[in-house]
Structure formats: C-alpha cells, structure tokens
Design a protein around this motif. Structure first.
Motif, PDB file in Angstrom:
ATOM      1  N   GLN A  41      -9.151   5.348  -1.844  1.00 33.80           N
ATOM      2  CA  GLN A  41      -9.177   4.339  -0.789  1.00 33.80           C
ATOM      3  C   GLN A  41      -8.338   4.715   0.435  1.00 33.80           C
ATOM      4  O   GLN A  41      -8.510   4.129   1.499  1.00 33.80           O
ATOM      5  CB  GLN A  41      -8.657   2.994  -1.328  1.00 33.80           C
ATOM      6  CG  GLN A  41      -9.662   2.211  -2.148  1.00 33.80           C
ATOM      7  CD  GLN A  41      -9.929   2.843  -3.499  1.00 33.80           C
ATOM      8  OE1 GLN A  41      -8.992   3.300  -4.154  1.00 33.80           O
ATOM      9  NE2 GLN A  41     -11.176   2.873  -3.916  1.00 33.80           N
TER      10      GLN A  41
ATOM     11  N   GLU B 188      -6.335  -6.864  -7.289  1.00 32.07           N
ATOM     12  CA  GLU B 188      -5.988  -8.049  -6.508  1.00 32.07           C
ATOM     13  C   GLU B 188      -4.706  -8.731  -6.968  1.00 32.07           C
ATOM     14  O   GLU B 188      -4.312  -9.748  -6.386  1.00 32.07           O
ATOM     15  CB  GLU B 188      -7.160  -9.029  -6.501  1.00 32.07           C
ATOM     16  CG  GLU B 188      -8.355  -8.472  -5.747  1.00 32.07           C
ATOM     17  CD  GLU B 188      -9.458  -9.485  -5.539  1.00 32.07           C
ATOM     18  OE1 GLU B 188      -9.323 -10.619  -6.057  1.00 32.07           O
ATOM     19  OE2 GLU B 188     -10.447  -9.151  -4.868  1.00 32.07           O
TER      20      GLU B 188
ATOM     21  N   ASP C 271       0.840  -1.210   0.000  1.00 28.10           N
ATOM     22  CA  ASP C 271       0.000   0.000   0.000  1.00 28.10           C
ATOM     23  C   ASP C 271       0.863   1.244   0.000  1.00 28.10           C
ATOM     24  O   ASP C 271       0.493   2.254  -0.603  1.00 28.10           O
ATOM     25  CB  ASP C 271      -0.962   0.096   1.194  1.00 28.10           C
ATOM     26  CG  ASP C 271      -2.189  -0.792   1.027  1.00 28.10           C
ATOM     27  OD1 ASP C 271      -2.544  -1.130  -0.116  1.00 28.10           O
ATOM     28  OD2 ASP C 271      -2.785  -1.171   2.065  1.00 28.10           O
TER      29      ASP C 271
ATOM     30  N   THR D  14      -0.968 -10.034   5.398  1.00 23.88           N
ATOM     31  CA  THR D  14      -0.744 -10.257   3.964  1.00 23.88           C
ATOM     32  C   THR D  14       0.751 -10.207   3.674  1.00 23.88           C
ATOM     33  O   THR D  14       1.567  -9.995   4.566  1.00 23.88           O
ATOM     34  CB  THR D  14      -1.502  -9.206   3.130  1.00 23.88           C
ATOM     35  OG1 THR D  14      -1.501  -9.579   1.759  1.00 23.88           O
ATOM     36  CG2 THR D  14      -0.897  -7.813   3.275  1.00 23.88           C
TER      37      THR D  14
ATOM     38  N   SER E 222      -2.328  -5.795  -0.263  1.00 29.09           N
ATOM     39  CA  SER E 222      -2.814  -4.546   0.321  1.00 29.09           C
ATOM     40  C   SER E 222      -3.024  -4.752   1.807  1.00 29.09           C
ATOM     41  O   SER E 222      -3.892  -5.538   2.224  1.00 29.09           O
ATOM     42  CB  SER E 222      -4.124  -4.108  -0.334  1.00 29.09           C
ATOM     43  OG  SER E 222      -4.703  -3.010   0.373  1.00 29.09           O
TER      44      SER E 222
ATOM     45  N   ILE F 192      -1.581   2.362  -2.734  1.00 29.43           N
ATOM     46  CA  ILE F 192      -3.003   2.512  -2.530  1.00 29.43           C
ATOM     47  C   ILE F 192      -3.500   3.784  -3.225  1.00 29.43           C
ATOM     48  O   ILE F 192      -2.842   4.824  -3.191  1.00 29.43           O
ATOM     49  CB  ILE F 192      -3.348   2.532  -1.022  1.00 29.43           C
ATOM     50  CG1 ILE F 192      -4.856   2.405  -0.809  1.00 29.43           C
ATOM     51  CG2 ILE F 192      -2.760   3.739  -0.324  1.00 29.43           C
ATOM     52  CD1 ILE F 192      -5.243   2.135   0.629  1.00 29.43           C
TER      53      ILE F 192
ATOM     54  N   ARG G 186      -4.202  -2.555   3.928  1.00 29.28           N
ATOM     55  CA  ARG G 186      -5.494  -1.994   4.332  1.00 29.28           C
ATOM     56  C   ARG G 186      -6.657  -2.903   3.942  1.00 29.28           C
ATOM     57  O   ARG G 186      -7.666  -2.947   4.634  1.00 29.28           O
ATOM     58  CB  ARG G 186      -5.679  -0.608   3.718  1.00 29.28           C
ATOM     59  CG  ARG G 186      -4.850   0.459   4.404  1.00 29.28           C
ATOM     60  CD  ARG G 186      -5.604   1.756   4.544  1.00 29.28           C
ATOM     61  NE  ARG G 186      -4.884   2.711   5.357  1.00 29.28           N
ATOM     62  CZ  ARG G 186      -5.368   3.880   5.753  1.00 29.28           C
ATOM     63  NH1 ARG G 186      -6.603   4.235   5.405  1.00 29.28           N
ATOM     64  NH2 ARG G 186      -4.657   4.702   6.494  1.00 29.28           N
ATOM     65  N   ARG G 187      -6.520  -3.599   2.858  1.00 27.49           N
ATOM     66  CA  ARG G 187      -7.596  -4.489   2.416  1.00 27.49           C
ATOM     67  C   ARG G 187      -7.606  -5.782   3.209  1.00 27.49           C
ATOM     68  O   ARG G 187      -8.677  -6.312   3.524  1.00 27.49           O
ATOM     69  CB  ARG G 187      -7.431  -4.789   0.923  1.00 27.49           C
ATOM     70  CG  ARG G 187      -8.553  -5.634   0.313  1.00 27.49           C
ATOM     71  CD  ARG G 187      -8.278  -5.945  -1.150  1.00 27.49           C
ATOM     72  NE  ARG G 187      -7.116  -6.804  -1.314  1.00 27.49           N
ATOM     73  CZ  ARG G 187      -6.186  -6.622  -2.254  1.00 27.49           C
ATOM     74  NH1 ARG G 187      -6.277  -5.605  -3.091  1.00 27.49           N
ATOM     75  NH2 ARG G 187      -5.149  -7.445  -2.330  1.00 27.49           N
ATOM     76  N   GLU G 188      -6.433  -6.304   3.548  1.00 28.96           N
ATOM     77  CA  GLU G 188      -6.344  -7.658   4.080  1.00 28.96           C
ATOM     78  C   GLU G 188      -5.785  -7.770   5.493  1.00 28.96           C
ATOM     79  O   GLU G 188      -5.985  -8.796   6.150  1.00 28.96           O
ATOM     80  CB  GLU G 188      -5.493  -8.515   3.145  1.00 28.96           C
ATOM     81  CG  GLU G 188      -6.087  -8.625   1.747  1.00 28.96           C
ATOM     82  CD  GLU G 188      -5.118  -9.246   0.764  1.00 28.96           C
ATOM     83  OE1 GLU G 188      -5.361 -10.383   0.358  1.00 28.96           O
ATOM     84  OE2 GLU G 188      -4.126  -8.574   0.407  1.00 28.96           O
TER      85      GLU G 188
ATOM     86  N   TRP H 183      -5.200  -1.476  -3.357  1.00 32.52           N
ATOM     87  CA  TRP H 183      -6.428  -1.880  -2.667  1.00 32.52           C
ATOM     88  C   TRP H 183      -7.444  -2.466  -3.639  1.00 32.52           C
ATOM     89  O   TRP H 183      -8.119  -3.445  -3.325  1.00 32.52           O
ATOM     90  CB  TRP H 183      -7.028  -0.680  -1.941  1.00 32.52           C
ATOM     91  CG  TRP H 183      -8.104  -1.030  -0.961  1.00 32.52           C
ATOM     92  CD1 TRP H 183      -7.951  -1.292   0.371  1.00 32.52           C
ATOM     93  CD2 TRP H 183      -9.505  -1.150  -1.231  1.00 32.52           C
ATOM     94  NE1 TRP H 183      -9.168  -1.569   0.950  1.00 32.52           N
ATOM     95  CE2 TRP H 183     -10.151  -1.484  -0.009  1.00 32.52           C
ATOM     96  CE3 TRP H 183     -10.281  -1.003  -2.378  1.00 32.52           C
ATOM     97  CZ2 TRP H 183     -11.522  -1.675   0.083  1.00 32.52           C
ATOM     98  CZ3 TRP H 183     -11.662  -1.199  -2.293  1.00 32.52           C
ATOM     99  CH2 TRP H 183     -12.259  -1.536  -1.065  1.00 32.52           C
ATOM    100  N   LYS H 184      -7.542  -1.904  -4.829  1.00 31.70           N
ATOM    101  CA  LYS H 184      -8.541  -2.348  -5.806  1.00 31.70           C
ATOM    102  C   LYS H 184      -8.052  -3.496  -6.671  1.00 31.70           C
ATOM    103  O   LYS H 184      -8.846  -4.332  -7.107  1.00 31.70           O
ATOM    104  CB  LYS H 184      -8.945  -1.174  -6.712  1.00 31.70           C
ATOM    105  CG  LYS H 184      -9.746  -0.101  -6.021  1.00 31.70           C
ATOM    106  CD  LYS H 184      -9.929   1.105  -6.906  1.00 31.70           C
ATOM    107  CE  LYS H 184     -10.655   0.773  -8.210  1.00 31.70           C
ATOM    108  NZ  LYS H 184     -10.880   1.981  -9.041  1.00 31.70           N
TER     109      LYS H 184
END
Length: 252
Positions: free
Chosen positions: A167, A230, A112, A241, A234, A163, A236-238, A227-228
């Motif tokens: 987001q 895959e 990120d 990780t 990320s 990131i 922040r997303r996961e 983040w968007k």
C-alpha cells in the motif's frame, strides 16, 4: 466509547523476548472518547480533535497500562532528534525518546509511519522511535540505538503497526534517498508497473536492513498494515484521522 475501553483488549502488546520487567504496547483506535473522524481512541493533540478528548484518551491509555506517570510525549517532526524522557509533563520536540528510569514511559504516535520500540537484553534502558520514510532515511533508528548507550548486539527492537508494503507507494526520489547511501535497501522497493517511476516501499524491511547494518539483529514484529486493518488509524486511507500511541517502559 465502546465496551473495549475498559479492557486491555483495546491494546496490542509487543510479542518479543524482552525481559519481563520491560513492558511495551500500542493503542488501537478502539475504546476512547473521540467522535468521528477521530473515533475513538485518538492520542494525537495536533490533528483537530478536541484537546479534552485527547487528554481523556491518554489518561485511559495510561490507566489501562497501570501507569501513574504521564511519561514523555513528543512533538514529532520527521527528524532524528532523540530526547531523554523527563517526568515534568512537558512535551518535547523530537522523533525518538529514551529512558533508564523505572515507570517512566516513552511514547511515539503514528498513523502509517513505523513505530519502533527498543530495549537491551538486561532491560536497563528503553526507547521509542517514530520512523516514517524521512526519519528512516535520515537515520533516526541508528541515532536512537547510539543514544541508548549499550552494545547494538544486545539491543532488541519491536516494530509496531505501520502501512504495509503493498500500500505504501513512493516516488523514485524516495528510493534514491535510501539506495544511494545504503545499496542493500534496494530490496525493500518493488516497482509499481502500473505507475511509471513509482515504487512500493516496505518500511519494515527498510528498518530491518538499517538496523542490521549497525549490528541490531534481534528485530521482531512487523506483521501489521495500518491501511488494511481498520483497528488502526491510517493517514493515507483517511486523510483526517487520529493517531495511535506506541509506548515502552521499565516496570519496577
């Protein structure tokens, strides 16, 4: 491990007008040995993944880039320390690394935060910087450019996956950290009207502005969102990780 592990398709190569002998790329999460939640090409040795998997993933990354030297990996601390790459296999503490030496890669890891890769128009020096908001605010990019020892006007920078601005929500104290010292950076913050006192921060724009203020105007990349997308790790997303690696070297 996926079929992509044996192909350069698991890497993203920098799209910038650097000299031909300067090579720069970033790994994705595709094509390695790590199980979930680090699946599968995790480069981070500090996130809970098996050390053996990380060693194999890093070796595969270097093999895909046709590099025989391990290069300089870092223990990153969200600071501004810039270290010189050494070929001794030691991991050094810092958030940026530079080299004048051929075939000695400089590496930073992110999930990120913003990786920025540097060279000059002659390709005489290369550098890599890890820039989260703390590092950006503290001047890690400016310090990296100063350490390169070339005119800022001759420097090229490529911004790897980070990131995206829609987001990355931050508090007002983060905005103040930038704007109080560099008012021009205010344009990189957009109020979050649904969350009082919060802002969306554009790491790419913050980097462009800060580099521009020291005379670095040849800045490329910046079209990603970890983040968007895959393909990327990320935090922040996961939460738990892996990490991608962004690497640059002089090929001779």
């Amino acid at each position: 491990m996926t079929d992509a592990s044996s192909s350069l398709s698991s890497l993203i190569w920098a799209d910038w007008p650097a000299p031909d002998h300067v090579k720069a790329c970033v790994s994705t999460r595709i094509g390695g040995f790590s199980p979930a939640p680090y699946d599968s090409f995790n480069m981070g040795d500090h996130v809970g993944d098996s050390p053996a998997n990380v060693v194999k993933n890093r070796a595969r990354f270097l093999h895909l880039c046709r590099l025989k030297r391990v290069g300089q990996w870092l223990t990153q601390v969200h600071g501004t320390q810039v270290v010189e790459a050494k070929d001794d296999g030691k991991v050094r503490e810092g958030d940026a690394v530079y080299s004048h030496e051929a075939n000695l890669p400089c590496v930073v890891m992110t999930a990120d935060c913003l990786p920025v890769l540097f060279t000059d128009e002659q390709g005489s020096v290369v550098a890599a910087a890890h820039a989260g908001w703390r590092g950006l605010a503290s001047g890690v990019l400016e310090k990296t450019v100063a350490t390169m020892g070339v005119a800022p006007s001759s420097v090229l920078a490529w911004m790897g996956p980070a990131i995206g601005r829609h987001q990355f929500e931050v508090g007002g104290e983060v905005r103040r950290e930038f704007v109080e010292h560099h008012p021009a950076t205010d344009q990189a913050f957009q109020p979050d009207y649904q969350s009082r006192g919060k802002y969306y921060a554009d790491l790419y724009e913050l980097a462009r502005i800060r580099l521009g203020l020291i005379g670095v105007h040849q800045v490329f990349g910046g079209g990603f969102c970890t983040w968007k997308d895959e393909r990327f790790y990320s935090f922040r997303r996961e939460g738990t990780t892996g990490r991608m690696a962004s690497m640059i070297w002089i090929k001779k």
